[in-house]
Structures are given as C-alpha cells and as structure tokens.
Design an enzyme around this catalytic site. Structure first.
Site, PDB file in Angstrom:
ATOM      1  N   CYS A  59      12.356  48.436  56.797  1.00  0.00           N
ATOM      2  CA  CYS A  59      13.124  49.206  57.757  1.00  0.00           C
ATOM      3  C   CYS A  59      12.992  50.686  57.440  1.00  0.00           C
ATOM      4  CB  CYS A  59      14.594  48.780  57.671  1.00  0.00           C
ATOM      5  SG  CYS A  59      15.659  49.656  58.813  1.00  0.00           S
ATOM      6  N   LEU A  60      12.853  51.498  58.482  1.00  0.00           N
ATOM      7  CA  LEU A  60      12.728  52.940  58.277  1.00  0.00           C
ATOM      8  C   LEU A  60      14.001  53.508  57.660  1.00  0.00           C
ATOM      9  CD1 LEU A  60      10.959  53.897  61.627  1.00  0.00           C
ATOM     10  CD2 LEU A  60       9.910  53.547  59.391  1.00  0.00           C
ATOM     11  N   GLY A  94       9.237  49.942  65.066  1.00  0.00           N
ATOM     12  CA  GLY A  94      10.410  49.833  65.925  1.00  0.00           C
ATOM     13  C   GLY A  94      11.476  50.811  65.461  1.00  0.00           C
ATOM     14  N   GLN A 145      19.597  54.623  64.435  1.00  0.00           N
ATOM     15  CA  GLN A 145      18.950  55.162  63.237  1.00  0.00           C
ATOM     16  C   GLN A 145      18.783  56.677  63.282  1.00  0.00           C
ATOM     17  OE1 GLN A 145      15.762  51.997  63.666  1.00  0.00           O
ATOM     18  NE2 GLN A 145      15.702  52.336  61.456  1.00  0.00           N
TER      19      GLN A 145
END
Lengths: 168, 434
Positions: A92-93, A46, A51
């Site tokens: 999380c990226l 996602g 981001q």
C-alpha cells in the site's frame, strides 16, 4: 495537474470514513487527474481519495503492465459473490515498504460512476478484484494491515513511526 | 495499492513455499505471476515447474546440506536453496550467475539474514556435488516420493524407471482438431502456414502434437472453436464409446469438458449428452469450452456416486466414467502431485472409484456400454477396480479393447506416459448383458 502528498500509516486521518460524491463535476474530474498523476508518480496501481486526505468516495486504479489503462470509480459499491477467497501479497502506498498476504473474496461485482457521472458495473478478475477491494477499504477507513495479525500490524506500525521520526 | 515487482527467483520461492504448505500449483502460479515483471515471467514459471518436478531430489540434497531445519515461516528461504540447486544441476544458467542471483533474491524476500546461509549451502553443493548425489535414495535420485517409487516398481518392474524419467520431463502440447470445422490434415497445413511446427499424434485421429508449445491465441481459429488443447491419451476415449445417432450419453465427472466436447464433435446427432460434475466452478469451465466450440450438452451439477440426487430415471446408452484418481499418469503436467499425493490417498480414491462405478451401473441400459477411464498408472485404481467389478456384477461383460496403443492388461488397457508422446492413462470397456 498536481502531485499530492500521500498519508502514511498510522496517520489517524486514514481512519476517516469518506462521504458519497453528490455530483460528478469539473472539480471532481480535476481531482481524478491529480489522483492519477499522484498514483503513477508513486508507482502505485491504485489510490483512494482518503490517502490524499480528501474524504470523498473516489478511487483510481491502473493494474495494466504498461500503466496506460487508468480506471476511475466514483461511489464504488462492492457486491460479494459466492466463491472461494483468494490470497494476494498486498502492499500500500500508505504503508510503504511492507507486503503481507491478505485473503479476500475472489468473485465480486463492482458498481460505480465513471468520470462523467454515468453508472457502470463490472465483474473484475485477478489483481483488479484485489485492488478495488483494497481501495474501497480505504474509503471506509480501513487498511490492508487490518486484515493481518495484530502482532504484524504492531511491528509495521512501530517501524513506520520510527521512520517518520527520523524524517522530522 | 502498491505492487512492488518481485524478482523472479523470489516470486518462485514464495510460490513454492505456498505449494509446499498445501496450496496447488494451478492456484498459486498465476497469482504470484502478477507480481513478476513480464520479461521475467517465463523464468519464474520454469523455476516453479522445474523445482516441483525435481522436488524429491532437491529436497533430499537440501536435507543433507542443512543441519538445522528451517522454521515454517522460512520455507521461502528453503525454496530459494532448492531453486539454486535446481539451476546449478538442471538448467543452463552459468554457475556464478545462478548463485549470485539466487543469493540476491533473499533481499527481495526481505530475508537479509539468509544471504550468507543460501550462499554457503549453494557453495557446499558445488564443492560436494558428486559425493552428495551418491547419498540419495533411489527414489530421491529419480525425483519421486518413496511410496510412489515403490508402487511403480511393484506394478511396472520393467517400465518404472522410464515412467519416472518421463514424469520429470516437460510434456508436449497437443491439440484436438474439431472435425466439424476441419480435418486433421487441413489444420496441420494451417499451422504450417502460421509457422507453427507440428505433426500428427501417434494414435488419436484428431490429435496434433506441437514441436514447441505456443499460447492458444496463436493457434489459427482457436476462438472460433476449430481446435482445443488436449493430450492424446484422453482423445482416445471418444472412439471407445462407439457413439451413434440418437443415443443418450452420460459423461460423469466431466470437467473441464475436453472429452465431452470431443464426443459432441464426433457425433453431433446424439439424443442428449448429460455432462455431470460435482464442482460448480469446474462446470463453468465446461460451459466455456462448449460455448467456444458451439456445442450443446445438458450441464448437470451432481455427485456421480449418488445418481438418485440428479438422475431422471431415463437410462443411458453410453456412460463415460473418467473417475477421480491419483493423476499419477499426468505428473509431468501437474508436478505438484509429487508433493501433495499421499500413499493413503490411493485406497481412498479406489473406494470412491468403486462406489461411483457401482452407482452408475444402475443407470446404464441393457446392451449399453460404459467406458471406465483414469489418468492413473496404478493398478489399484484401474484393472483391479474393473476386474473386481466384472467378477462381482453378474450382468457386466468385460470387452477387450483391440487397439495399437498401450499395454493389454487382464482388464482394460494401460497407457504409460511416453517421452514426446501421450500421458499415462487407463481405459476399460464394460457392457451390460441384455
């Protein structure tokens, strides 16, 4: 299609609250495609526009095993239904290398626009429900580390800051 | 969001650590499974189930091997040790592979410091296996908590060790054929045509036992409601109900609805079947089952011990009370019972069982019949409850069950779990004098 750079915690730009998309036009569709390739490139499931430093309410997700079922959510809204919370080990990226257990409502309804600007509604289950809530948090300037203890958050922050310094 | 895949052993260690800290297997297992690559999922499940089945033994061994207990946050490392010992003692994985993969899983858990520790403990087990095994208590060696071992020996001196060994085995997958659609024999043929090896259950008319478990999607006409997954023991309830057209029936504590559906399949002309449960979420499961089988019941949310809150004052001809219980008859299907059930629960459950039985009795018609059932093997929840009730309740008449299954008790019949057979279960039939 362009692979975009993903901001990393504790970058203050991740704290920006994203603005509602007025019209879903060609530029938004191009952005959706860029976001999807960026997400796949980073082996993510996602990605929120926040981001990649674009502060519009756009989320892309693919929780399939095969990575061939992309879903897009423009102006997503979450309605929390009655029910227990559900714990999941989130990553999380924007917080690479860290995983922590986060508790979120299990039953939700999501309302959003699709890539043609048409409204849709769904009641996601399991990982999809977790992922949508995680991404909508991004649009509100929130990260999964905000759901864990301050001590853990500080430790992650210190480690990532150290890594970022070494890279420069 | 990123979803880094976990090594199957690391995922199992995390899942087990959560369960040790109070979470249930049914809740945790699917959650962490999403973080395991598809090809590793069967190993992941096998490790979770297996370690829970042998938990008292594995934990007993670990206690002998580990001098300084690990902290709560390192329970995942302790579980990794148990996973290692389980593979070495119960699984057919070559020893060197079992040790190295388990040691490597410390990395996946981000517990690099534990690498040498896990390696050391597993090597020590390999060197001293025979000696360590002699130091276990009988209960540990049989993989049962001490209190449960004591209760089983007290209640079933001749059968206790066989009950325990069945509890440690993998249960068979059983089906209930919906006779509205097909006979048991015809469905067996359909299974054979699909290459699924199966045979009739020993006692239940609609029961089929599969040689190997399959996913429900592989079962012919599953989604069309031809068949349901249900062990043989609960399938014996419907016949005891002596159902007839026009009756008003209560299925108390009905979720997930297996017996509810079975009664409707066998007697579609009931006047009404009220399916009662106290848990909203579990009632939804009943609804799904009814929908798939195209059956109708009146789903009612309520507490069986307090009929005044949901009962419409119309008495029932039949009541099935599958009472909340210790589930000590179905440990092989729910091995986390070995960790979570406490001795003190039994008295609490018995109190609740008495309360529900007394309360529901008021809703039963004269000449009506109540079937009391549990999936417990402990007399305190079964024959003692029914015996006390029948002696105190002047209008209650205990009906002796004439059946080829189970063991006749002073009150009711007890089924003990059988290897490649039915689960542990208890039934008693009580009728109300006119």
């Amino acid at each position: 299609m362009t692979i975009l750079q993903i901001l990393e915690f504790p970058d203050p730009r991740l704290r920006t609250i994203a603005k509602t998309v007025d019209t879903v036009d060609e530029s938004i569709r191009t952005l959706l495609d860029d976001m999807l390739v960026t997400m796949y490139d980073a082996s993510g499931i996602g990605l929120a526009a926040t981001q990649i430093n674009i502060h519009q309410r756009i989320v892309v997700i693919d929780v399939s095993e095969t990575g061939d079922q992309p879903q897009v959510f423009i102006n997503p809204e979450i309605i929390i239904l009655d029910g227990p919370d559900h714990e999941y080990e989130e990553g999380c990226l924007s917080v690479p290398g860290f995983h922590e257990t986060v508790s979120r409502p299990e039953k939700i309804i999501v309302k959003a626009l699709d890539r043609d600007g048409n409204p849709f509604e769904l009641q996601p289950e399991g990982l999809l429900a977790v992922c949508i809530q995680h991404e909508v948090d991004h649009l509100n300037g929130k990260l999964f580390v905000d759901h864990i203890s301050q001590l853990k958050r500080k430790r992650i922050r210190a480690k990532l800051e150290k890594q970022h310094k070494q890279l420069v | 969001m990123s979803n880094t895949l976990l090594d199957s052993r690391a995922a199992a260690a995390r899942c087990l650590a959560k369960i040790v800290n109070g979470s249930s297997l049914s809740q945790q297992l699917p959650l962490l499974e999403q973080q395991v690559a598809e090809k590793d999922r069967s190993l992941y499940r096998q490790l979770c189930y297996g370690v829970l089945r042998f938990y008292p033994k594995l934990n007993g061994i670990a206690k002998l091997l580990i001098q300084k207990p690990l902290k709560g946050k390192d329970h995942d490392v302790l579980m990794l040790v148990l996973i290692g010992i389980y593979q070495l003692s119960e699984m057919r994985i070559p020893d060197h592979a079992a040790v190295s993969t388990t040691v490597n899983a410390t990395k996946s858990l981000k517990k690099h410091w534990a690498k040498g520790f896990v390696n050391g403990v597993l090597r020590q087990w390999q060197r001293n296996e025979q000696d360590l095994l002699t130091k276990l208590t009988v209960a540990e060696a049989q993989s049962h908590p001490q209190w449960l071992h004591d209760e089983l020996v007290k209640a079933w001196p001749a059968e206790a060790s066989s009950i325990e060994s069945v509890n440690n085995q993998h249960p068979p997958m059983c089906l209930r054929v919906n006779h509205q659609h097909s006979s048991t024999a015809d469905y067996l043929q359909q299974l054979a045509a699909h290459g699924i090896d199966a045979g009739r259950c020993d006692f239940a008319d609609q029961g089929i036992r599969l040689t190997n478990a399959v996913s429900v999607e592989q079962l012919p006409n599953f989604s069309a409601g031809w068949v349901s997954v249900q062990d043989e023991a609960p399938q014996l309830s419907a016949a005891l109900m002596a159902l007839a057209p026009g009756q008003r029936v209560l299925d108390a504590c009905c979720a997930p609805g297996g017996k509810t559906c079975h009664m409707l399949e066998l007697q579609p002309q009931l006047k009404q079947l009220i399916a009662l449960d106290v848990d909203h979420q579990r009632l939804q499961k009943v609804e799904q089952n009814l929908e798939r089988l195209q059956l109708k019941a009146s789903l009612t949310h309520g507490d069986a011990s307090e009929p005044l809150t949901w009962w419409d004052n119309q008495p029932f001809d039949r009541i099935l009370l599958d009472a909340p219980c210790s589930a000590t008859g179905v440990i092989r299907r729910n091995p986390d019972i070995k960790l979570h059930r406490q001795h003190s629960d039994i008295a609490q459950l018995a109190k609740l069982q008495r309360k529900i039985l007394n309360a529901l009795w008021l809703t039963l018609k004269p000449n009506g019949r109540l079937v009391y059932a549990t999936c417990s093997v402990l007399p305190d929840e079964n024959e003692i409850i029914v015996g006390d009730f029948c002696e105190q309740q002047k209008d209650a008449k205990h009906i002796v069950i004439d059946a080829p299954w189970g063991i006749a008790r002073p009150y009711g019949r007890q089924l003990l779990p059988q290897n490649e057979g039915h689960d542990g279960f208890y039934y008693a039939v009580i009728e109300k004098k006119p």
